[in-house]
Motif scaffolding. Structure first.
Motif, mmCIF file in Angstrom:
data_model
loop_
_atom_site.group_PDB
_atom_site.id
_atom_site.type_symbol
_atom_site.label_atom_id
_atom_site.label_comp_id
_atom_site.label_asym_id
_atom_site.label_seq_id
_atom_site.Cartn_x
_atom_site.Cartn_y
_atom_site.Cartn_z
ATOM 1 N N CYS A 9 -10.594 7.101 6.049
ATOM 2 C CA CYS A 9 -9.551 6.847 5.059
ATOM 3 C C CYS A 9 -9.816 5.467 4.480
ATOM 4 C CB CYS A 9 -8.154 6.920 5.690
ATOM 5 S SG CYS A 9 -7.855 5.651 6.947
ATOM 6 N N SER A 10 -9.047 5.073 3.485
ATOM 7 C CA SER A 10 -9.246 3.749 2.903
ATOM 8 C C SER A 10 -8.897 2.677 3.934
ATOM 9 C CB SER A 10 -8.382 3.579 1.651
ATOM 10 O OG SER A 10 -7.001 3.605 1.977
ATOM 11 N N HIS A 16 -3.960 4.395 5.070
ATOM 12 C CA HIS A 16 -4.719 3.158 4.864
ATOM 13 C C HIS A 16 -4.759 2.403 6.185
ATOM 14 C CE1 HIS A 16 -6.530 0.058 2.352
ATOM 15 N NE2 HIS A 16 -5.748 -0.851 2.920
ATOM 16 N N SER A 66 -15.995 2.698 9.583
ATOM 17 C CA SER A 66 -15.419 3.792 8.805
ATOM 18 C C SER A 66 -14.320 4.473 9.615
ATOM 19 C CB SER A 66 -16.508 4.806 8.451
ATOM 20 O OG SER A 66 -15.943 5.950 7.847
ATOM 21 N N HIS A 100 0.820 -1.209 0.000
ATOM 22 C CA HIS A 100 0.000 0.000 0.000
ATOM 23 C C HIS A 100 0.855 1.261 0.000
ATOM 24 C CE1 HIS A 100 -4.012 -1.705 0.361
ATOM 25 N NE2 HIS A 100 -3.496 -2.611 1.159
ATOM 26 N N GLU A 113 -9.258 -1.919 4.789
ATOM 27 C CA GLU A 113 -9.663 -3.257 4.363
ATOM 28 C C GLU A 113 -9.623 -4.208 5.547
ATOM 29 O OE1 GLU A 113 -6.705 -5.594 1.998
ATOM 30 O OE2 GLU A 113 -5.575 -3.708 2.052
#
Length: 209
Positions: free
Chosen positions: A123-124, A110, A120, A10, A126
């Motif tokens: 920011c991005s 990230h 949430s 990333h 996963e």
């Protein structure tokens, strides 16, 4: 063993996030966020692992060293037993994660979260199933969260020693369940959890609640 591959893929400031304390009958759920801004020293990377696989003394030693790693950022967050009862454990765990990320000195680029769902973060992000076995940042977060929660439960044990929280961390051991029956429920118990809820109902029937 976890490695730094996902963080390097990333680029930028990648935070690993994990929480501990979903299952106990008492105490908060605690989360940590860790950013290795300048990478992980090789000797430290060799010992960081999923906190559940490490002995308490090893977790404590790693947690003591982590704040001194160059470029590291650490954020801690928690959700109380009251918040767990209000929100449910799933949403309370996500709240603890959000608080941990919010307490980092800077917003990460990230976020990697252990699990299959994530809140949430602004920011991005996963979710990675088994992330504490794959990512060094997540594994470090799992260690910090576990050590911090164990310390909280040890402090609570001083005030409420009958439940054995210093040893069982609030999980439903025999000692803990017996104390629920003989001593009752404390403000730190999760009253929506089945074992605790049934005890409250039982005490109410006896006029002791």
């Amino acid at each position: 063993m976890p490695d730094f591959t996902r963080e390097q893929q990333h680029g930028g400031r990648v935070a690993g996030v994990d929480e501990v304390g979903r299952g106990p009958l008492a105490g908060p759920v605690v989360a940590a966020a860790v950013v290795f801004g300048a990478g992980v020293p090789d000797d430290l990377a060799a010992v960081i692992d999923d906190s559940k696989k490490l002995k308490p003394a090893v977790r404590e030693a790693i947690a003591a060293r982590l704040p001194d790693v160059p470029g590291i950022e650490i954020g801690l967050g928690a959700a109380s037993a009251t918040e767990i009862d209000t929100l449910n454990i799933h949403h309370a765990a996500h709240l603890a994660m959000q608080r941990a990320v919010a307490r980092l000195p800077h917003v990460p680029d990230h976020v990697l979260v252990d699990g299959n769902k994530l809140p949430s973060f602004g920011c991005s992000a996963e979710a990675i199933v088994g992330g504490d076995r794959l990512s060094l940042s997540i594994a470090a977060a799992s260690i910090m969260a576990k050590v911090m929660r164990d310390r909280i439960m040890a402090r609570l044990d001083v005030r409420w020693p009958a439940y054995g929280w210093e040893r069982n961390a609030g999980y439903g051991t025999v000692v803990h369940r017996e104390a629920l029956s003989s001593v009752g429920v404390t403000p730190h118990h999760r009253k929506t959890f089945g074992t605790v809820r049934r005890q409250i109902e039982h005490l109410a029937m006896e006029g002791r609640a």
